[in-house]
Design a protein around this motif. Structure first.
Motif, PDB file in Angstrom:
ATOM      1  N   ALA A  41     -27.951  67.765  31.344  1.00 26.53           N
ATOM      2  CA  ALA A  41     -26.883  68.202  32.252  1.00 26.53           C
ATOM      3  C   ALA A  41     -27.461  68.621  33.595  1.00 26.53           C
ATOM      4  N   ARG A  42     -28.567  69.387  33.571  1.00 28.74           N
ATOM      5  CA  ARG A  42     -29.186  69.811  34.833  1.00 28.74           C
ATOM      6  C   ARG A  42     -29.718  68.624  35.627  1.00 28.74           C
ATOM      7  N   PHE A  43     -30.254  67.643  34.899  1.00 25.08           N
ATOM      8  CA  PHE A  43     -30.780  66.441  35.557  1.00 25.08           C
ATOM      9  C   PHE A  43     -29.673  65.734  36.339  1.00 25.08           C
ATOM     10  N   TYR A  44     -28.505  65.557  35.714  1.00 21.77           N
ATOM     11  CA  TYR A  44     -27.423  64.834  36.388  1.00 21.77           C
ATOM     12  C   TYR A  44     -26.757  65.679  37.478  1.00 21.77           C
ATOM     13  N   GLU A  45     -26.738  66.976  37.306  1.00 19.09           N
ATOM     14  CA  GLU A  45     -26.196  67.836  38.368  1.00 19.09           C
ATOM     15  C   GLU A  45     -27.014  67.689  39.655  1.00 19.09           C
ATOM     16  N   ALA A  46     -28.330  67.581  39.487  1.00 15.69           N
ATOM     17  CA  ALA A  46     -29.194  67.427  40.657  1.00 15.69           C
ATOM     18  C   ALA A  46     -29.189  66.001  41.184  1.00 15.69           C
ATOM     19  N   ARG A  47     -28.978  65.044  40.294  1.00 16.22           N
ATOM     20  CA  ARG A  47     -29.120  63.633  40.679  1.00 16.22           C
ATOM     21  C   ARG A  47     -27.869  63.074  41.340  1.00 16.22           C
ATOM     22  N   GLN A  48     -26.709  63.356  40.767  1.00 16.83           N
ATOM     23  CA  GLN A  48     -25.427  62.889  41.297  1.00 16.83           C
ATOM     24  C   GLN A  48     -25.326  61.363  41.415  1.00 16.83           C
ATOM     25  N   GLN A  49     -26.011  60.651  40.530  1.00 20.29           N
ATOM     26  CA  GLN A  49     -25.873  59.195  40.463  1.00 20.29           C
ATOM     27  C   GLN A  49     -26.370  58.742  39.097  1.00 20.29           C
ATOM     28  N   PRO A  50     -25.959  57.555  38.665  1.00 21.32           N
ATOM     29  CA  PRO A  50     -26.370  57.102  37.331  1.00 21.32           C
ATOM     30  C   PRO A  50     -27.850  56.765  37.271  1.00 21.32           C
ATOM     31  N   LEU A  51     -28.421  56.866  36.087  1.00 21.36           N
ATOM     32  CA  LEU A  51     -29.792  56.429  35.842  1.00 21.36           C
ATOM     33  C   LEU A  51     -29.792  55.082  35.134  1.00 21.36           C
ATOM     34  N   TRP A  52     -28.979  54.967  34.089  1.00 22.24           N
ATOM     35  CA  TRP A  52     -28.998  53.788  33.233  1.00 22.24           C
ATOM     36  C   TRP A  52     -27.977  52.728  33.644  1.00 22.24           C
ATOM     37  N   LEU A  53     -26.807  53.135  33.994  1.00 21.59           N
ATOM     38  CA  LEU A  53     -25.728  52.168  34.199  1.00 21.59           C
ATOM     39  C   LEU A  53     -25.907  51.300  35.439  1.00 21.59           C
ATOM     40  N   GLN A  54     -26.872  51.620  36.270  1.00 20.00           N
ATOM     41  CA  GLN A  54     -27.155  50.750  37.401  1.00 20.00           C
ATOM     42  C   GLN A  54     -28.251  49.731  37.072  1.00 20.00           C
ATOM     43  N   SER A  55     -28.733  49.731  35.828  1.00 27.21           N
ATOM     44  CA  SER A  55     -29.798  48.806  35.415  1.00 27.21           C
ATOM     45  C   SER A  55     -29.488  48.215  34.042  1.00 27.21           C
ATOM     46  N   PRO A  56     -28.745  47.109  33.974  1.00 27.78           N
ATOM     47  CA  PRO A  56     -28.422  46.490  32.680  1.00 27.78           C
ATOM     48  C   PRO A  56     -29.662  46.185  31.838  1.00 27.78           C
ATOM     49  N   ASP A  57     -30.752  45.771  32.476  1.00 24.56           N
ATOM     50  CA  ASP A  57     -31.968  45.451  31.725  1.00 24.56           C
ATOM     51  C   ASP A  57     -32.526  46.699  31.045  1.00 24.56           C
ATOM     52  N   ALA A  58     -32.442  47.834  31.736  1.00 30.06           N
ATOM     53  CA  ALA A  58     -32.926  49.085  31.141  1.00 30.06           C
ATOM     54  C   ALA A  58     -32.080  49.485  29.946  1.00 30.06           C
ATOM     55  N   VAL A  59     -30.774  49.294  30.046  1.00 29.08           N
ATOM     56  CA  VAL A  59     -29.886  49.626  28.924  1.00 29.08           C
ATOM     57  C   VAL A  59     -30.220  48.749  27.725  1.00 29.08           C
ATOM     58  N   ARG A  60     -30.379  47.453  27.951  1.00 30.96           N
ATOM     59  CA  ARG A  60     -30.724  46.553  26.846  1.00 30.96           C
ATOM     60  C   ARG A  60     -32.060  46.934  26.218  1.00 30.96           C
ATOM     61  N   THR A  61     -33.037  47.264  27.061  1.00 33.99           N
ATOM     62  CA  THR A  61     -34.361  47.632  26.547  1.00 33.99           C
ATOM     63  C   THR A  61     -34.293  48.919  25.732  1.00 33.99           C
ATOM     64  N   LEU A  62     -33.542  49.893  26.218  1.00 30.59           N
ATOM     65  CA  LEU A  62     -33.392  51.154  25.490  1.00 30.59           C
ATOM     66  C   LEU A  62     -32.710  50.938  24.150  1.00 30.59           C
ATOM     67  N   LEU A  63     -31.637  50.168  24.134  1.00 27.90           N
ATOM     68  CA  LEU A  63     -30.908  49.948  22.884  1.00 27.90           C
ATOM     69  C   LEU A  63     -31.781  49.232  21.857  1.00 27.90           C
ATOM     70  N   GLU A  64     -32.561  48.250  22.292  1.00 27.59           N
ATOM     71  CA  GLU A  64     -33.442  47.551  21.359  1.00 27.59           C
ATOM     72  C   GLU A  64     -34.507  48.496  20.814  1.00 27.59           C
ATOM     73  N   ALA A  65     -35.048  49.366  21.677  1.00 30.89           N
ATOM     74  CA  ALA A  65     -36.044  50.339  21.217  1.00 30.89           C
ATOM     75  C   ALA A  65     -35.450  51.289  20.184  1.00 30.89           C
ATOM     76  N   LEU A  66     -34.232  51.737  20.413  1.00 31.38           N
ATOM     77  CA  LEU A  66     -33.592  52.667  19.480  1.00 31.38           C
ATOM     78  C   LEU A  66     -33.251  51.984  18.156  1.00 31.38           C
ATOM     79  N   ARG A  67     -32.810  50.728  18.223  1.00 31.08           N
ATOM     80  CA  ARG A  67     -32.464  50.009  16.981  1.00 31.08           C
ATOM     81  C   ARG A  67     -33.677  49.887  16.059  1.00 31.08           C
ATOM     82  N   THR A  68     -34.868  49.827  16.633  1.00 31.59           N
ATOM     83  CA  THR A  68     -36.088  49.639  15.836  1.00 31.59           C
ATOM     84  C   THR A  68     -36.909  50.923  15.732  1.00 31.59           C
ATOM     85  N   ALA A  69     -36.328  52.053  16.110  1.00 32.34           N
ATOM     86  CA  ALA A  69     -37.090  53.307  16.170  1.00 32.34           C
ATOM     87  C   ALA A  69     -37.467  53.851  14.799  1.00 32.34           C
TER      88      ALA A  69
END
Length: 430
Positions: A41-69
């Protein structure tokens, strides 16, 4: 994946500001109950912009990592991937609050996965140099590094890979999990140990299982050699420390137990001539100011019986068990790397013959890599210490499965029986 995975600035501002509340039926409050929620929450309050949703490749990479975690001991990973996909689907159809929740879920999940990969778990590695022990990053550190990464998808991949050895074993474990339901025990154990190795820099890796030493630079094995390690009754421990010097013309300080079982027994059997012919000497004790005494003054029967201890050392020379040089690193187990005149043992397929220390097939080659010059003593002075230009970490670990030179996996017998540990001791903390 069908999700659009991108939010315009205006929509993101609404999502952050919470102007439109999320319906109670959605998963939109899940992230607020997770362990890293306040830091996220503190991270996004300071950032005021998305981290993941502006990078489809990052979202896909994260989801694949979590599926095999699961292979990382992070059992929550697959469930978190499913939650994220569900909320991303809700965001795609415009459900209020879903975009904000998707972002926070992904950040929470990435923090937990990154921390699990650095968790020491129940591994048996002894950190003689505490600075080499794995340190679990704080949620703020994980998120700040992710935000600063030039390529977020690449940063996720590097975080999950940990290091090249771990990455290769992780890929193999995922393949086995998909084919067999679970990776073999040896692969799981080696994967767990490999994630504790550095991700970059120069270090020495001694693999006790295969009796190999590797010189590694930024993930690449630049040289390797055979070693001799401890016999099963006198195991070489899993140990991490820092090499800071080379010692030329070393003494061999005979361990107390060997002085009793070997030296004393041979003196009783063969006389003091045997002792002197091998360049042994006896000292008054183990302190730095200890002096040499006449071996005839020692009650060797009492030494053999264990009633008294004798400090015995072998003088430098051609027959010295340390050879021409040794490489010590501070540790309370008395373990170090050293040269040896006993060359025939390197022809053996299984090289478990030492009393715990690591004998080197080619000490000069390791010395050249560590010193950056020919490892030649400047004098015949005993115990001539030469500082390394840069301290180099050394990791003594145990990989019954490791990447081979040709891209396949190399297997080694479980000579110490360490892979037989219960499954619960092989998994990272969740």
């Amino acid at each position: 994946m069908p999700h659009r995975l991108f939010l315009g600035a205006a929509l993101w501002a609404v999502a952050l500001g919470g102007a439109v509340p999320a319906p109670a039926a959605t998963a939109a409050t899940t992230s607020d109950r997770m362990p890293a929620a306040s830091a996220v929450a503190r991270f996004y309050e300071a950032r005021q912009q998305p981290l993941w949703l502006q990078s489809p490749d990052a979202v896909r990479t994260l989801l694949e990592a979590l599926r095999t975690a699961d292979v990382d001991g992070f059992g929550q990973g697959p469930e978190l991937a499913s939650r994220i996909e569900r909320v991303l689907g809700e965001a795609d159809v415009g459900m209020p609050g879903a975009a904000r929740e998707a972002e926070r879920l992904m950040s929470n999940a990435f923090v937990l996965h990154a921390q699990a990969l650095k968790w020491p778990g129940s591994n048996s590695m002894i950190y003689a140099d505490p600075s080499l022990a794995p340190r679990v990053p704080s949620p703020a550190e994980v998120l700040e590094r992710a935000a600063a990464a030039p390529d977020l998808a690449d940063y996720v991949r590097r975080t999950v890979d940990v290091n090249p050895i771990h990455a290769a074993l992780r890929d193999a474990a995922i393949r086995d999990m998909r084919l067999l339901g679970t990776p073999p025990r040896a692969l799981k154990a080696s994967l767990e140990r490999s994630r504790l190795l550095p991700s970059d820099g120069r270090f020495v890796l001694v693999d006790i299982a295969s009796q190999q030493l590797m010189m590694i630079e930024d993930g690449r094995v630049v040289d390797q050699m055979k070693v001799v390690v401890g016999k099963p009754g006198m195991k070489t421990p899993l140990l991490a420390g820092t090499l800071r010097q080379a010692t030329f013309n070393p003494y061999w300080n005979v361990p107390v137990d060997l002085a009793a079982s070997n030296i004393a027994q041979n003196v009783l059997k063969n006389g003091l001539g045997w002792f002197k012919a091998r360049d042994y000497e006896v000292l008054t004790g183990w302190t730095a100011d200890a002096t040499v005494v006449d071996p005839a003054s020692i009650d060797w029967q009492a030494v053999a019986d264990g009633r008294i201890e004798a400090r015995v050392r072998q003088r430098p020379g051609r027959g010295n068990s340390m050879g021409a040089m040794k490489f010590e690193f501070p540790n309370d187990r008395g373990i170090y790397l050293h040269d040896t005149p006993d060359r025939q043992l390197f022809a053996e397929a299984e090289r478990t013959f030492s009393s715990g220390c690591v004998r080197l097939e080619d000490a000069s080659r390791l010395g050249r890599w560590l010193l950056g010059r020919e490892p030649v003593a400047e004098s015949s002075q005993p115990e001539l210490n030469v500082a390394l230009p840069t301290p180099v970490p050394v990791f003594l670990t145990y990989l019954t499965v490791r990447p081979g030179n040709d891209g396949t996996l190399a297997y080694a017998p479980d000579v110490y029986g360490l892979d037989a540990a219960p499954e619960s001791q092989l998994a990272a903390a969740q």
